[in-house]
Design a protein around this motif. Structure first.
Motif, mmCIF file in Angstrom:
data_model
loop_
_atom_site.group_PDB
_atom_site.id
_atom_site.type_symbol
_atom_site.label_atom_id
_atom_site.label_comp_id
_atom_site.label_asym_id
_atom_site.label_seq_id
_atom_site.Cartn_x
_atom_site.Cartn_y
_atom_site.Cartn_z
ATOM 1 N N SER A 151 0.829 -1.202 0.000
ATOM 2 C CA SER A 151 0.000 0.000 0.000
ATOM 3 C C SER A 151 0.864 1.252 0.000
ATOM 4 O O SER A 151 1.994 1.246 0.502
ATOM 5 N N MET A 152 0.309 2.303 -0.544
ATOM 6 C CA MET A 152 0.917 3.620 -0.378
ATOM 7 C C MET A 152 0.836 4.016 1.092
ATOM 8 O O MET A 152 -0.086 3.629 1.808
ATOM 9 N N GLU A 153 1.802 4.803 1.526
ATOM 10 C CA GLU A 153 1.867 5.217 2.928
ATOM 11 C C GLU A 153 0.606 5.963 3.345
ATOM 12 O O GLU A 153 0.077 5.746 4.447
ATOM 13 N N VAL B 290 -2.389 3.634 4.095
ATOM 14 C CA VAL B 290 -2.239 2.948 5.376
ATOM 15 C C VAL B 290 -2.637 3.873 6.520
ATOM 16 O O VAL B 290 -3.349 3.475 7.452
ATOM 17 N N SER C 155 2.970 -4.109 3.726
ATOM 18 C CA SER C 155 4.181 -3.324 3.481
ATOM 19 C C SER C 155 3.804 -2.058 2.732
ATOM 20 O O SER C 155 2.759 -1.993 2.085
ATOM 21 N N THR C 156 4.652 -1.030 2.828
ATOM 22 C CA THR C 156 4.370 0.243 2.170
ATOM 23 C C THR C 156 5.480 0.597 1.196
ATOM 24 O O THR C 156 6.650 0.269 1.409
#
Length: 299
Positions: free
Chosen positions: A95-97, A100, A123-124
């Protein structure tokens, strides 16, 4: 070579320690050491550089790990598809930060309550890196932002469904005069993530629309939205980020803002990927979507 040996190798590579890998796998360290030695003998090259403190991968080990990740992920996917039952197993989600931070906590909490047999490995990374992870089978699914036109992503490379819509805003230091065009911006540096971030690319396109980026604005790469926000509040930079993230950070310090554009966030996967765990995640995110039709569309 068998899948158990590959799983042991992956655990040691991740932990950089035989003892920690053994604890994680529920094995005794001597067994882990033996399996690694057998694997290296079978392949014919050392996979680890050993010292007293850690087990570091050799260049050959680094290359081998990439294949091992893909093999184990495909094996897990095959198991879930051939004998599906209910959602279970591991779902590797990237995912993009920003997603999240502002979109995922509540949906993932519901998902965990409803499907406790699924382990989500989250994870990002920026969108470009997430897409690379999907295509390399390191990730099962990812939340990405793809610009309109998708000029750098083939139309059939990924399956995508829009789940969230973000409003990108230009953030400026407190007290900054109103901005109508890039030339009105007073700070001379754009705080942004590393290359591969879609929002950075869109910000650069907006700034360079009048030929003002090169020679006028520098780039200051940061690693978090907190750092981006702090640099802007301190007056040294300006930045572009989703309004949903701004709302989370607004209590930290005052900033000025200007709406720029809207960008959709997509849940993406490889074509045909349809494990029960993934389909359940897709349904959960749809229920929390702020697009028309989502249960939380007004949010």
């Amino acid at each position: 070579m068998d899948l158990a040996a590959l799983a042991i190798f992956r655990a040691v590579a991740r932990e950089q320690s035989v003892s920690r890998a053994a604890e994680r796998l529920g094995r005794v360290p001597s067994n882990v050491t033996t399996r690694i030695q057998q694997l290296e003998a079978e392949i014919g090259v050392p996979l680890f550089q050993r010292d007293r403190k850690r087990m570091a991968l050799t260049p050959e080990g680094e290359a081998y790990l990439d294949y091992v990740e893909r093999i184990l992920n495909l094996a897990d996917e095959a198991q879930q598809v051939v004998n599906p039952g209910g959602p279970a197993g591991t779902l590797r989600l990237g995912s993009m930060e920003c997603t999240v931070a502002s979109r995922l906590p509540v949906p993932l909490a519901r998902y965990n309550r409803q499907w406790p047999e699924v382990t989500i490995e989250l994870s990002t990374a920026p969108t470009r890196q997430l897409i690379e992870g999907l295509l390399a089978h390191r990730l099962d699914a990812a939340l990405i932002a793809v610009p309109e036109g998708e000029w750098w992503l083939g139309p059939d490379e990924l399956d995508k469904v829009a789940v969230f819509r973000e409003e990108l805003v230009l953030l400026l230091p407190p007290g900054h005069p109103g901005v109508e065009r890039p030339g009105d911006i007073q700070p001379r540096a754009l705080a942004a993530f590393a290359p591969g971030c879609t929002y950075r690319m869109l910000a650069e396109e907006w700034l360079s629309g009048l030929g003002t980026l090169k020679g006028r604005f520098a780039l200051q790469e940061v690693r978090s939205y907190h750092a981006m926000f702090a640099c802007t509040a301190a007056g040294s930079c300006f930045s572009v980020m989703p309004r949903s993230v701004v709302e989370l950070l607004r209590p930290v310090a005052p900033v000025e803002e200007k709406a720029l554009m809207t960008v959709d966030t997509y849940l993406a996967c490889r074509p045909g990927f349809a494990t029960p765990a993934f389909l359940a995640l897709r349904d959960t995110l749809a229920a929390f979507s702020n697009l028309e039709g989502g249960d939380h569309a007004a949010g």
